[in-house]
Design an enzyme around this catalytic site. Structure first.
Site, PDB file in Angstrom:
ATOM      1  N   MET A 186      33.386  39.830  51.984  1.00 22.87           N
ATOM      2  CA  MET A 186      34.275  39.008  52.493  1.00 22.87           C
ATOM      3  C   MET A 186      34.000  37.911  53.289  1.00 22.87           C
ATOM      4  SD  MET A 186      36.881  39.691  50.429  1.00 22.87           S
ATOM      5  CE  MET A 186      37.997  38.507  51.551  1.00 22.87           C
ATOM      6  N   MET A 216      43.161  45.105  48.104  1.00 24.56           N
ATOM      7  CA  MET A 216      43.264  45.006  49.551  1.00 24.56           C
ATOM      8  C   MET A 216      44.628  45.899  49.894  1.00 24.56           C
ATOM      9  SD  MET A 216      42.798  40.922  49.851  1.00 24.56           S
ATOM     10  CE  MET A 216      42.828  40.697  48.163  1.00 24.56           C
ATOM     11  N   SER A 218      39.896  32.823  41.434  1.00 26.10           N
ATOM     12  CA  SER A 218      40.549  33.790  42.391  1.00 26.10           C
ATOM     13  C   SER A 218      42.218  33.496  41.947  1.00 26.10           C
ATOM     14  CB  SER A 218      40.595  33.828  43.796  1.00 26.10           C
ATOM     15  OG  SER A 218      41.462  34.647  44.193  1.00 26.10           O
ATOM     16  N   HIS A 266      39.276  36.878  38.834  1.00 23.21           N
ATOM     17  CA  HIS A 266      39.320  37.617  40.198  1.00 23.21           C
ATOM     18  C   HIS A 266      40.862  37.778  40.627  1.00 23.21           C
ATOM     19  CE1 HIS A 266      37.856  39.228  44.095  1.00 23.21           C
ATOM     20  NE2 HIS A 266      38.857  38.647  44.623  1.00 23.21           N
ATOM     21  N   GLY A 312      39.191  30.459  45.218  1.00 21.37           N
ATOM     22  CA  GLY A 312      40.694  30.137  44.696  1.00 21.37           C
ATOM     23  C   GLY A 312      40.973  28.874  44.915  1.00 21.37           C
ATOM     24  N   ASP A 356      43.682  39.384  43.086  1.00 20.46           N
ATOM     25  CA  ASP A 356      44.022  39.956  44.441  1.00 20.46           C
ATOM     26  C   ASP A 356      45.272  40.749  44.577  1.00 20.46           C
ATOM     27  OD1 ASP A 356      41.492  38.879  45.967  1.00 20.46           O
ATOM     28  OD2 ASP A 356      42.611  37.129  45.293  1.00 20.46           O
ATOM     29  N   HIS A 389      40.681  43.156  43.084  1.00 15.32           N
ATOM     30  CA  HIS A 389      40.250  43.286  44.412  1.00 15.32           C
ATOM     31  C   HIS A 389      41.457  43.796  44.967  1.00 15.32           C
ATOM     32  CE1 HIS A 389      39.247  41.083  48.418  1.00 15.32           C
ATOM     33  NE2 HIS A 389      39.109  42.487  48.596  1.00 15.32           N
ATOM     34  N   GLY A 433      43.493  38.468  52.792  1.00 12.93           N
ATOM     35  CA  GLY A 433      45.015  38.511  52.879  1.00 12.93           C
ATOM     36  C   GLY A 433      45.420  37.099  52.416  1.00 12.93           C
ATOM     37  N   PHE A 434      44.492  35.927  52.652  1.00 11.80           N
ATOM     38  CA  PHE A 434      45.223  34.416  52.300  1.00 11.80           C
ATOM     39  C   PHE A 434      44.169  33.816  51.593  1.00 11.80           C
ATOM     40  CE2 PHE A 434      47.387  36.565  55.923  1.00 11.80           C
ATOM     41  CZ  PHE A 434      48.602  36.608  55.544  1.00 11.80           C
ATOM     42  N   GLY A 435      44.660  33.030  50.614  1.00 11.59           N
ATOM     43  CA  GLY A 435      43.852  31.944  50.313  1.00 11.59           C
ATOM     44  C   GLY A 435      43.674  30.772  51.157  1.00 11.59           C
ATOM     45  N   GLY A 436      42.605  29.674  50.883  1.00 16.14           N
ATOM     46  CA  GLY A 436      42.458  28.545  51.742  1.00 16.14           C
ATOM     47  C   GLY A 436      42.047  28.729  52.918  1.00 16.14           C
ATOM     48  N   ASP A 441      33.501  36.153  48.485  1.00 15.76           N
ATOM     49  CA  ASP A 441      34.829  35.951  48.530  1.00 15.76           C
ATOM     50  C   ASP A 441      35.458  35.288  49.653  1.00 15.76           C
ATOM     51  OD1 ASP A 441      37.827  35.725  47.664  1.00 15.76           O
ATOM     52  OD2 ASP A 441      37.745  38.030  47.640  1.00 15.76           O
ATOM     53  N   GLY A 442      35.859  34.049  49.849  1.00 23.32           N
ATOM     54  CA  GLY A 442      36.638  33.404  50.981  1.00 23.32           C
ATOM     55  C   GLY A 442      36.025  32.175  51.325  1.00 23.32           C
ATOM     56  N   MET A 446      47.653  42.902  47.163  1.00 24.65           N
ATOM     57  CA  MET A 446      47.796  43.257  48.554  1.00 24.65           C
ATOM     58  C   MET A 446      48.776  44.281  48.787  1.00 24.65           C
ATOM     59  SD  MET A 446      47.252  39.293  49.922  1.00 24.65           S
ATOM     60  CE  MET A 446      45.909  38.404  49.384  1.00 24.65           C
TER      61      MET A 446
HETATM   62  C1  DX5 Z   1      41.581  36.615  50.073  1.00 20.65           C
HETATM   63  C2  DX5 Z   1      41.253  36.974  48.747  1.00 20.65           C
HETATM   64  C3  DX5 Z   1      40.387  35.879  48.004  1.00 20.65           C
HETATM   65  C4  DX5 Z   1      41.249  34.439  47.939  1.00 20.65           C
HETATM   66  C5  DX5 Z   1      40.344  33.406  48.098  1.00 20.65           C
HETATM   67  O1  DX5 Z   1      42.034  37.841  50.736  1.00 20.65           O
HETATM   68  O2  DX5 Z   1      40.470  38.148  48.514  1.00 20.65           O
HETATM   69  O3  DX5 Z   1      40.210  36.214  46.776  1.00 20.65           O
HETATM   70  O4  DX5 Z   1      41.937  34.162  46.830  1.00 20.65           O
HETATM   71  O5  DX5 Z   1      40.635  32.254  48.330  1.00 20.65           O
HETATM   72  P1  DX5 Z   1      39.971  30.952  48.830  1.00 20.65           P
HETATM   73  O6  DX5 Z   1      38.746  31.011  47.764  1.00 20.65           O
HETATM   74  O7  DX5 Z   1      40.973  29.885  48.611  1.00 20.65           O
HETATM   75  O8  DX5 Z   1      39.446  31.155  49.943  1.00 20.65           O
HETATM   76 ZN    ZN Z   2      39.721  38.387  46.669  1.00 20.20          ZN
END
Ligand code: DX5
Ligand code: ZN
Length: 216
Positions: free
Chosen positions: A137, A68, A8, A33, A197, A35, A66, A142-145, A175-176, A37
């Site tokens: 999901m 969002m 991601s 992938h 990600g 994202d 993806h 909305g956020f990575g990590g 994803d997530g 938003m």
């Molecule tokens: C979150 C995204 C993901 C995100 C995943 O809203 O859709 O694709 O990048 O990040 P990780 O793998 O760090 O949870």
């Molecule tokens: Zn995603």
């Protein structure tokens, strides 16, 4: 079947995006992938078409976009023009999901429906035959990590049952919070595609993580 792995890009270094995309190009990753938003459907803003245009030029992997965003159907022509392979729209963003899924297919892209953590698998009963893939999901988007929501494993199992019972050929993508540990659990539960990600881009050796995920 080996899992498909889709790094991601949200966790890439956007100041050195070309380097990170090259790392993915040279890796065993199956897809990239991306994202998108809008700050409305999710409480964050990532990238849009001005950036996507260059990602398309630089990436040699099929692109998994993806969205969002609200009203994702507005952007079918732009994504089609960019040659995007899979277009993922949220169930929660599409009151007329059947129409949107078919518009995506008619535009020559592969339609994917995405479920937020609180949306039950049973909502897909009447659309499962029409989609290329379901994206589960495993965090609130909305956020990575973020940390993996454990209940996602039960959801993947239930979705696998729905797909088998209905005779659908849909793939299951998650994803997530996916890493080697949760990834192994997800594959055991019936997932086909792992999106990751943080676990990839923030690892000391990202290509080795991708290779290890492919072996799960
Ligand atoms: C979150 C995204 C993901 C995100 C995943 O809203 O859709 O694709 O990048 O990040 P990780 O793998 O760090 O949870
Ligand atoms: Zn995603």
């Amino acid at each position: 079947m080996k899992p498909l792995v889709a790094p991601s890009m949200l966790s890439a270094n956007f100041a050195r995006l070309a380097d990170d995309l090259e790392m993915v190009n040279r890796s065993e990753a199956d897809w990239l992938h991306i994202d998108v938003m809008d700050g409305v459907f999710v409480p964050n803003i990532s990238i849009g078409f001005p950036v996507l245009k260059y990602v398309v030029e630089l990436s040699t992997k099929p692109l998994d976009v993806h969205l969002m965003i609200i009203q994702p159907e507005k952007f079918i022509p732009e994504l089609k023009a960019l040659g995007i392979r899979t277009m993922n729209v949220h169930y929660e963003a599409c009151p007329h999901l059947h129409r949107v899924i078919h518009q995506i297919g008619d535009a020559g892209m592969l339609p994917v429906v995405t479920l937020n953590p609180a949306t039950p698998v049973s909502m897909l009963t009447d659309i499962i035959q029409d989609v290329y893939m379901v994206l589960v999901m495993s965090v609130n988007p909305g956020f990575g990590g973020q940390s993996f929501i454990e209940h996602s494993l039960a959801k993947v199992r239930e979705l696998r049952r729905l797909i088998t019972q209905s005779g659908s050929k849909a793939l299951i993508e998650v994803d997530g919070g996916v890493n080697l540990h949760t990834g192994a659990q997800l594959i055991e539960a019936g997932a086909d595609v792992l999106v990751a990600g943080n676990a990839i881009f923030n690892a000391p050796h990202p290509q080795e993580v991708i290779r290890a995920m492919k072996q799960l």
